[in-house]
Design a protein around this motif. Structure first.
Motif, PDB file in Angstrom:
ATOM      1  N   MET A 107      17.057  -2.514  20.785  1.00 36.15           N
ATOM      2  CA  MET A 107      16.674  -4.225  21.631  1.00 36.15           C
ATOM      3  C   MET A 107      16.551  -5.104  20.397  1.00 36.15           C
ATOM      4  O   MET A 107      16.921  -5.728  20.378  1.00 36.15           O
ATOM      5  N   ALA A 108      15.035  -4.738  19.917  1.00 32.69           N
ATOM      6  CA  ALA A 108      14.198  -5.305  18.842  1.00 32.69           C
ATOM      7  C   ALA A 108      15.434  -6.179  17.969  1.00 32.69           C
ATOM      8  O   ALA A 108      15.759  -7.426  17.212  1.00 32.69           O
ATOM      9  N   GLU A 109      16.376  -4.994  17.332  1.00 28.83           N
ATOM     10  CA  GLU A 109      17.063  -5.011  16.168  1.00 28.83           C
ATOM     11  C   GLU A 109      18.342  -6.361  16.638  1.00 28.83           C
ATOM     12  O   GLU A 109      18.397  -7.258  16.082  1.00 28.83           O
ATOM     13  N   VAL A 110      18.729  -6.247  18.144  1.00 27.56           N
ATOM     14  CA  VAL A 110      19.629  -6.786  18.288  1.00 27.56           C
ATOM     15  C   VAL A 110      19.135  -8.044  18.802  1.00 27.56           C
ATOM     16  O   VAL A 110      19.971  -9.284  18.219  1.00 27.56           O
ATOM     17  N   ALA A 111      17.987  -8.785  19.192  1.00 26.76           N
ATOM     18  CA  ALA A 111      16.610  -9.793  19.439  1.00 26.76           C
ATOM     19  C   ALA A 111      16.859 -10.946  18.377  1.00 26.76           C
ATOM     20  O   ALA A 111      17.180 -11.523  18.399  1.00 26.76           O
ATOM     21  N   VAL A 112      16.747  -9.562  17.109  1.00 29.72           N
ATOM     22  CA  VAL A 112      15.909 -10.356  16.012  1.00 29.72           C
ATOM     23  C   VAL A 112      17.675 -10.885  15.283  1.00 29.72           C
ATOM     24  O   VAL A 112      18.126 -12.374  14.555  1.00 29.72           O
ATOM     25  N   ASP A 168      14.290 -21.411  16.791  1.00 33.77           N
ATOM     26  CA  ASP A 168      13.806 -20.974  15.847  1.00 33.77           C
ATOM     27  C   ASP A 168      13.814 -19.609  15.627  1.00 33.77           C
ATOM     28  O   ASP A 168      14.056 -18.936  16.056  1.00 33.77           O
ATOM     29  N   ASP A 169      12.523 -19.562  14.212  1.00 32.88           N
ATOM     30  CA  ASP A 169      12.451 -18.140  13.188  1.00 32.88           C
ATOM     31  C   ASP A 169      12.399 -17.497  14.351  1.00 32.88           C
ATOM     32  O   ASP A 169      11.166 -16.909  15.390  1.00 32.88           O
ATOM     33  N   MET A 170      12.421 -16.307  14.736  1.00 34.93           N
ATOM     34  CA  MET A 170      12.476 -14.719  15.491  1.00 34.93           C
ATOM     35  C   MET A 170      11.938 -13.020  14.064  1.00 34.93           C
ATOM     36  O   MET A 170      12.815 -13.346  13.944  1.00 34.93           O
ATOM     37  N   SER A 171      10.644 -13.249  14.011  1.00 37.98           N
ATOM     38  CA  SER A 171      10.203 -11.737  13.758  1.00 37.98           C
ATOM     39  C   SER A 171      10.780 -10.927  14.569  1.00 37.98           C
ATOM     40  O   SER A 171      10.236 -11.432  15.758  1.00 37.98           O
ATOM     41  N   PHE A 172      10.257  -9.660  13.792  1.00 38.30           N
ATOM     42  CA  PHE A 172       9.968  -8.512  14.485  1.00 38.30           C
ATOM     43  C   PHE A 172       8.827  -8.651  15.354  1.00 38.30           C
ATOM     44  O   PHE A 172       8.819  -7.909  16.483  1.00 38.30           O
ATOM     45  N   ASP A 173       7.668  -8.656  14.680  1.00 41.81           N
ATOM     46  CA  ASP A 173       6.651  -9.003  16.044  1.00 41.81           C
ATOM     47  C   ASP A 173       6.707 -10.255  16.535  1.00 41.81           C
ATOM     48  O   ASP A 173       6.087  -9.738  17.547  1.00 41.81           O
ATOM     49  N   ASP A 174       7.098 -11.269  16.027  1.00 35.59           N
ATOM     50  CA  ASP A 174       7.555 -12.910  17.246  1.00 35.59           C
ATOM     51  C   ASP A 174       8.224 -11.437  18.688  1.00 35.59           C
ATOM     52  O   ASP A 174       8.215 -12.033  19.580  1.00 35.59           O
ATOM     53  N   TYR A 175       9.494 -11.060  18.216  1.00 38.10           N
ATOM     54  CA  TYR A 175       9.819 -10.191  19.420  1.00 38.10           C
ATOM     55  C   TYR A 175       8.786  -9.322  20.466  1.00 38.10           C
ATOM     56  O   TYR A 175       8.522  -9.227  21.538  1.00 38.10           O
ATOM     57  N   HIS A 176       8.159  -8.269  19.336  1.00 40.03           N
ATOM     58  CA  HIS A 176       7.126  -7.414  19.998  1.00 40.03           C
ATOM     59  C   HIS A 176       5.959  -7.818  20.886  1.00 40.03           C
ATOM     60  O   HIS A 176       5.764  -7.814  22.295  1.00 40.03           O
ATOM     61  N   ASN A 177       5.692  -9.201  20.491  1.00 41.29           N
ATOM     62  CA  ASN A 177       4.373  -9.828  21.315  1.00 41.29           C
ATOM     63  C   ASN A 177       4.998 -10.776  22.153  1.00 41.29           C
ATOM     64  O   ASN A 177       4.450 -11.794  23.203  1.00 41.29           O
ATOM     65  N   SER A 178       6.313 -11.481  22.459  1.00 42.42           N
ATOM     66  CA  SER A 178       6.911 -12.249  23.292  1.00 42.42           C
ATOM     67  C   SER A 178       6.087 -11.106  24.811  1.00 42.42           C
ATOM     68  O   SER A 178       6.272 -10.250  25.214  1.00 42.42           O
ATOM     69  N   PHE A 217      11.794 -11.988  25.017  1.00 45.23           N
ATOM     70  CA  PHE A 217      13.073 -12.403  24.103  1.00 45.23           C
ATOM     71  C   PHE A 217      13.803 -11.106  24.468  1.00 45.23           C
ATOM     72  O   PHE A 217      15.125 -10.407  23.449  1.00 45.23           O
ATOM     73  N   ASP A 218      13.874 -10.094  25.267  1.00 41.54           N
ATOM     74  CA  ASP A 218      15.140  -9.474  25.051  1.00 41.54           C
ATOM     75  C   ASP A 218      15.655  -9.697  26.524  1.00 41.54           C
ATOM     76  O   ASP A 218      17.633  -9.709  26.630  1.00 41.54           O
ATOM     77  N   CYS A 219      15.627 -11.271  26.993  1.00 42.68           N
ATOM     78  CA  CYS A 219      16.024 -11.965  28.166  1.00 42.68           C
ATOM     79  C   CYS A 219      17.503 -12.787  28.055  1.00 42.68           C
ATOM     80  O   CYS A 219      16.902 -13.565  27.321  1.00 42.68           O
ATOM     81  N   CYS A 220      18.374 -13.714  28.117  1.00 34.62           N
ATOM     82  CA  CYS A 220      19.392 -13.911  28.364  1.00 34.62           C
ATOM     83  C   CYS A 220      18.740 -15.677  28.073  1.00 34.62           C
ATOM     84  O   CYS A 220      17.850 -16.003  29.165  1.00 34.62           O
TER      85      CYS A 220
END
Ligand code: ZN
Lengths: 380, 136
Positions: A161-166, A182-192, A202-205
């Motif tokens: 899921m993170a791979e797809v978001a990033v 905006d830039d999105m790192s894997f950390d940004d994803y996991h911390n949202s 960041f899993d959501c449209c």
């Protein structure tokens, strides 16, 4: 089945004049602007249109607003996949002679007019789901994502899921019309923040205001169009439930049927596809869809998308517009899958343009993973 | 405070279900053509398209099939409940239904898919009670 390959073509596409946050425009304004722009892209007039298709409002409402009197009308509304399914219906109607220039429009002020569509009290969902808070896609789709995690591993699914978001955000950064750049790192994803666990924000449209339209016509009429026709090779549609609690298998959508059927009708295979436009209502939707379509086996999608394989420069081009996750998502996003597919095949995508793509597979998903429409488009 | 979540409106096909729920009993429809229970209640069975159907009382036992933990209320009525658990449970009789899991401080650790559950009823109005489930 009759071979309908290349009997119809998409000859015009566009969004409404402004998309993203557009506080002063109604749903119908977005429909009309997109129709105007798509017809201009096609080099056709509203007077040429004799087939009308939409979802989210009745074609009665739309035709009156646009001032047309269609000889074929279709309000098939099965969620965000509807606008992919309309391609198949237009293909059938044009081949049957009911119309020869079909206009398909979408418009939704999803951000600025946040009223939730009200269900009918008598519907099963009003009795057996909404009283428990099954309201809105993030909650319903979370049921499916959690089940997938249980079957295939939580950390493994999460990484997919993170791979797809990033990866999708990287494409959006190359699209001037994208809402989230905006830039999105894997950390940004996991911390949202959590929305409906297991879904992070960041899993959501997105929820935006936007319209889109395309014009689809016969091979004969396509010769008059301004630009090279984008051919429809084949299409398929289905649905297997409405309520998420009634979904037969929470990890498999009916793309398991529509994907193979559309490819077979198109006379091509998975390996032939240069670009996949996959409805990304949620990161999870992409994983379940890639598996259901047969790009990989059940439970294999997180491996399939690993190492940013779907990002710019990766070897599996997917959702190059930035998707529903980062480009735009008005509510029923399927329309925008078509716009990007046509533009990529025509070579109009600027910084995010793929190298001479010839074949694009589109898969729209609608409802609560309820319906899918798959189609394959090609350019000569 | 008054109950302000969406309230079910019983229909002809579901009157029995809601009347029994008010008595804190869970009842299902069963198809006599194939002997399977099904959910939600319909006069004609979805398995065999048969009109030969009965009502049966369910045991109230179920297992957790999947769930989510809702952190953002989807409706004003749920604001005081977050985080709360939306779930699909598999009843002992076979059918699946949507529900809530009644549990304090829900987490992925204290909610294990497959865990045993039993039905409990929340009286939401003078006429209606909502079947929910709690860990055994
Ligand atoms: Zn039966």
């Amino acid at each position: 089945m009759t071979d309908l390959r290349k009997t119809v073509a998409i000859v015009g596409v566009d969004e409404s004049d402004e998309i993203g946050k557009v506080p002063d425009k109604s749903n119908l304004t977005h429909h009309a602007e997109a129709a105007y722009n798509a017809l201009e892209d096609a080099g056709m007039s509203i007077k040429d249109v004799n087939g009308l298709f939409t979802a989210g409002t009745s074609t009665l409402n739309l035709a009156e607003y646009l001032g047309i009197e269609p000889s074929f009308t279709d309000t098939t509304a099965v969620g965000g996949s509807s606008f992919i399914i309309h391609i198949a219906h237009a293909m059938a109607a044009i081949n049957a002679g009911y119309c020869d220039v079909a206009l398909v429009t979408h418009g939704e002020a999803g951000r600025s007019r946040r009223s939730r569509p009200g269900g009918d009290d008598a519907d099963p969902g009003s009795q057996f789901e909404t009283p428990y808070g099954f309201l809105g896609a993030p909650i319903n789709y979370a049921m499916a994502a959690r089940r997938y995690m249980h079957q295939y591993g939580e950390e493994y699914a999460r990484q997919g899921m993170a791979e797809v978001a990033v990866a999708t955000r990287k494409w959006a950064q190359l699209n001037p019309k994208a809402y989230m750049k905006d830039d999105m790192s894997f950390d940004d994803y996991h911390n949202s923040r959590w929305i409906s666990e297991p879904f992070h924000l960041f899993d959501c449209c997105l929820v935006t205001d936007a319209g889109g339209a395309y014009v689809i016509t016969s091979a004969e009429r396509a010769k008059d169009a301004k630009k090279k026709p984008v051919w429809v090779l084949g299409a398929a549609e289905s649905h297997d439930h409405n309520l998420i609690s009634q979904m037969p298998d929470l990890t498999r959508t009916v793309a398991k049927n529509t994907g193979p059927a559309a490819l077979e009708r198109s006379g091509v295979t998975h390996d032939d596809i240069d670009l996949s436009m996959i409805y990304d209502s949620f990161t999870y939707t992409v994983l379940a869809t890639l598996e259901s379509l047969g790009f990989c086996g059940p439970g294999e999608a997180p491996d399939f998308v690993a190492d940013q394989r779907t990002a710019p420069g990766g070897d599996f081009a997917m959702n190059t517009s930035g998707g529903g996750l980062s480009y735009t998502h008005s509510g029923m996003y399927g329309m925008f899958l078509v716009l990007e597919a046509v533009r990529q095949l025509r070579g109009e995508c600027g910084d995010r343009q793929l190298d001479d793509p010839k074949l694009c597979l589109i898969n729209g998903t609608g409802g609560s993973l309820s319906s899918t429409g798959t189609t394959v488009l090609a350019i000569d | 405070m008054a109950y302000n979540k969406p309230i079910p409106v019983p229909q002809g096909e579901s009157d029995v279900y809601w009347q029994k729920a008010k008595e804190h009993e869970l009842w299902l429809r069963k198809c006599n053509a194939c002997d399977n229970a099904y959910f939600y209640p319909r006069d004609i069975s979805p398995c065999c398209f048969s009109k030969d159907t009965d009502w049966i009382r369910a045991s109230g036992k179920a297992s957790l099939f999947t769930y989510g933990i809702v952190q953002r209320a989807p409706h004003p009525g749920f604001v005081d409940d977050v985080p709360f658990v939306t779930a699909i449970v598999e009843l002992e009789e076979g059918p699946k239904m949507a529900t809530n899991i009644v549990i304090d401080n829900p987490t992925f650790d204290n909610l294990q898919i497959g865990m045993d559950l039993e039905v409990v009823f929340e009286d939401i109005t003078d006429e209606l009670a909502l079947p929910k489930f709690k860990p055994v």
